[in-house]
Design an enzyme around this catalytic site. Sequence first.
Site, PDB file in Angstrom:
ATOM      1  N   ILE A 195     -13.226  -4.001   8.074  1.00  0.00           N
ATOM      2  CA  ILE A 195     -12.074  -2.745   7.433  1.00  0.00           C
ATOM      3  C   ILE A 195     -12.380  -2.281   6.802  1.00  0.00           C
ATOM      4  CG2 ILE A 195      -9.961  -4.069   8.867  1.00  0.00           C
ATOM      5  CD1 ILE A 195      -9.274  -5.237   6.334  1.00  0.00           C
TER       6      ILE A 195
ATOM      7  N   TYR B 217       1.036  -1.113   0.027  1.00  0.00           N
ATOM      8  CA  TYR B 217      -0.177  -0.150   0.028  1.00  0.00           C
ATOM      9  C   TYR B 217       0.228   1.036  -0.424  1.00  0.00           C
ATOM     10  CZ  TYR B 217      -4.082  -2.901   1.362  1.00  0.00           C
ATOM     11  OH  TYR B 217      -5.079  -3.850   2.296  1.00  0.00           O
TER      12      TYR B 217
ATOM     13  N   LYS C  25     -12.852   1.171   4.725  1.00  0.00           N
ATOM     14  CA  LYS C  25     -11.690   2.076   4.368  1.00  0.00           C
ATOM     15  C   LYS C  25     -12.773   3.395   3.375  1.00  0.00           C
ATOM     16  CE  LYS C  25     -10.432   4.006   0.771  1.00  0.00           C
ATOM     17  NZ  LYS C  25     -10.476   4.647  -1.053  1.00  0.00           N
ATOM     18  N   SER C  26     -12.538   4.200   4.463  1.00  0.00           N
ATOM     19  CA  SER C  26     -12.372   6.213   3.665  1.00  0.00           C
ATOM     20  C   SER C  26     -11.861   7.413   3.708  1.00  0.00           C
ATOM     21  CB  SER C  26     -13.578   6.132   4.296  1.00  0.00           C
ATOM     22  OG  SER C  26     -14.305   8.005   3.332  1.00  0.00           O
TER      23      SER C  26
ATOM     24  N   ARG D  39     -17.846   9.715   6.506  1.00  0.00           N
ATOM     25  CA  ARG D  39     -18.024   7.962   5.972  1.00  0.00           C
ATOM     26  C   ARG D  39     -17.108   6.989   6.964  1.00  0.00           C
ATOM     27  NH1 ARG D  39     -22.558   9.197   3.940  1.00  0.00           N
ATOM     28  NH2 ARG D  39     -21.751  10.265   1.119  1.00  0.00           N
TER      29      ARG D  39
END
Length: 558
Positions: free
Chosen positions: A410, A220, A412-413, A418
């Site tokens: 998990i 990542y 994600k934002s 959000r």
Amino acid sequence: MLARLLALPGLALSFTPDEATVALPVPFAQAALWAAELPALRLCDHGVDGHAEGCPAQPEHGGAGFLSTVFTWRYVLNNLRALLVAQIGTSDLDMSFPVSASQKVLALLLAVDQLMLMPIVAHLADITHAGRQLLNELRPYLQIHPPLVLSIPLQPSRQRWVWPADGQSSLRDAAFTLRTGARMPAVGFGTWRLWAKAAYQPVRWALEAGYRHLDTAEGYANEAEIGKAIADSGVPREDIFIATKASSIPKGLTDIAYAADVFAFQLSQLGTDYVDLYMLHTPPADPAQLQSLWSIMEGFYDQGRARALGVSNCDVKELQLILSFARVPPAYVQNLFKVYKPGEQIPSEDVVAFAQANEMVVMGYSIQTEWPHIMSPLEDPHVLAIATSVGRSASQILHRWALQRGVGVIPKSATHVRILENARLLDFELNEAAMRVLDGLATLSESGPDQIKPYSQEDTFGLAGLSQPVEPAPLLVGSEETLDKGFPYTSIRDHILSTSPVGPDDCRRDCLREDRCIAWEVCPLSEAGCEGCYLIGHVTAAPIQIQGWHAAIERMPR
């Protein structure tokens, strides 16, 4: 048929009065139209064209493509099928579909199944063309057809996990206990696609919102920003569960000799001397390398620098292999988990059930996204109908569904609002009826004309009420009938080769030794994980390369 129709005009009443049920509107017609009109599906109306911006055979990062088209059309067809099941016995002519619709739906589902077994790319356009014709024929009926109100039993159909729903529990308190004895918050914050500096602020917001589980990966490229966000947050390191992945070595980008250096660098980027969980981003294709890499990770565990070990993007066979040699068995599995694909992109065995039965906690990713295909569950009329009935967002519904299935999440934002929204999963719950409908979406995504899939899922919508027995086609070899046909890897293994290799690589090796196999080309396996063989016939290479499929074998008579 577990879902019963309520007494509506033209619909028969067929449920036991003393059985506890709840009525839910189920928008099959709306879902069929929604999926069929997705712009990404339209890109493939004329089949695979090989263009990245069009309909590629194997898109690099998900989206329009061969598999997405197949999966989406199957979803369209099974929504139509569910409507046709409900129509059986009705006398309401205004809501009745043409008599030929049932036969056409089953025929197209059979064609889709055959295409998956025999990946002849040119046939994709034929299927999409026929699908469009059928949809245009049924469109006038679908546009006026209201959601069906189904009476869904409230008796649990499978094991459900109970989580706090009173709004008083923190995200840290709702936790799984790993086989190591450590507690891992069931709701974490995902950071995939929060590249580099883009990860810092969202992670700070997540920690402020109460998240105490952070998920990242070497691949990542954001571990340094996450480490800085943790340091700047003021939250003690021991209060945060950090999970990260080894990406480059299992994917073949870095030599295994550098595994210790890669891990040490990840720790330095995160600003910590240990991680709570270290996992393989994907199992290496070579079993020997998998065993060697797992042994190295066990060393990290012995040193206390990795408090638990895990694996991502794996199936049952890979887990069985790891368990066969692991001194420190995996405590954790992270896989795709969504209403359409609960555990794997191409479900076979129930990887979630296997993992849980073997003391591995399961974490799901991409629960709310369309990746790796094109249907976004956030926009699915089925999900939106439940969200409306519960008074929650579609994202909250999807993540709470996964939790009650025993799978951690998990979300994600990059957006503050959000992140706060997805933290609110412990102040409501879904009743059994809603869970059954959401569970049933996988059957709409996976079922063929003769089998309800996934095999572990009940037939919530009664699809078996409209089915067609399919006789397996004989494998014809040594004749012109084999040319330009595709066959599953297992058929090549069992019927063409004199030996029985255990995997596609062994199949390839044996084919190269077999004088009846003139040409053999193997495309690298991708995350699609398909094991198909493709007979081309008098050519030495496939006319279009589909990564993840085994291609171009020609079988000639002795």
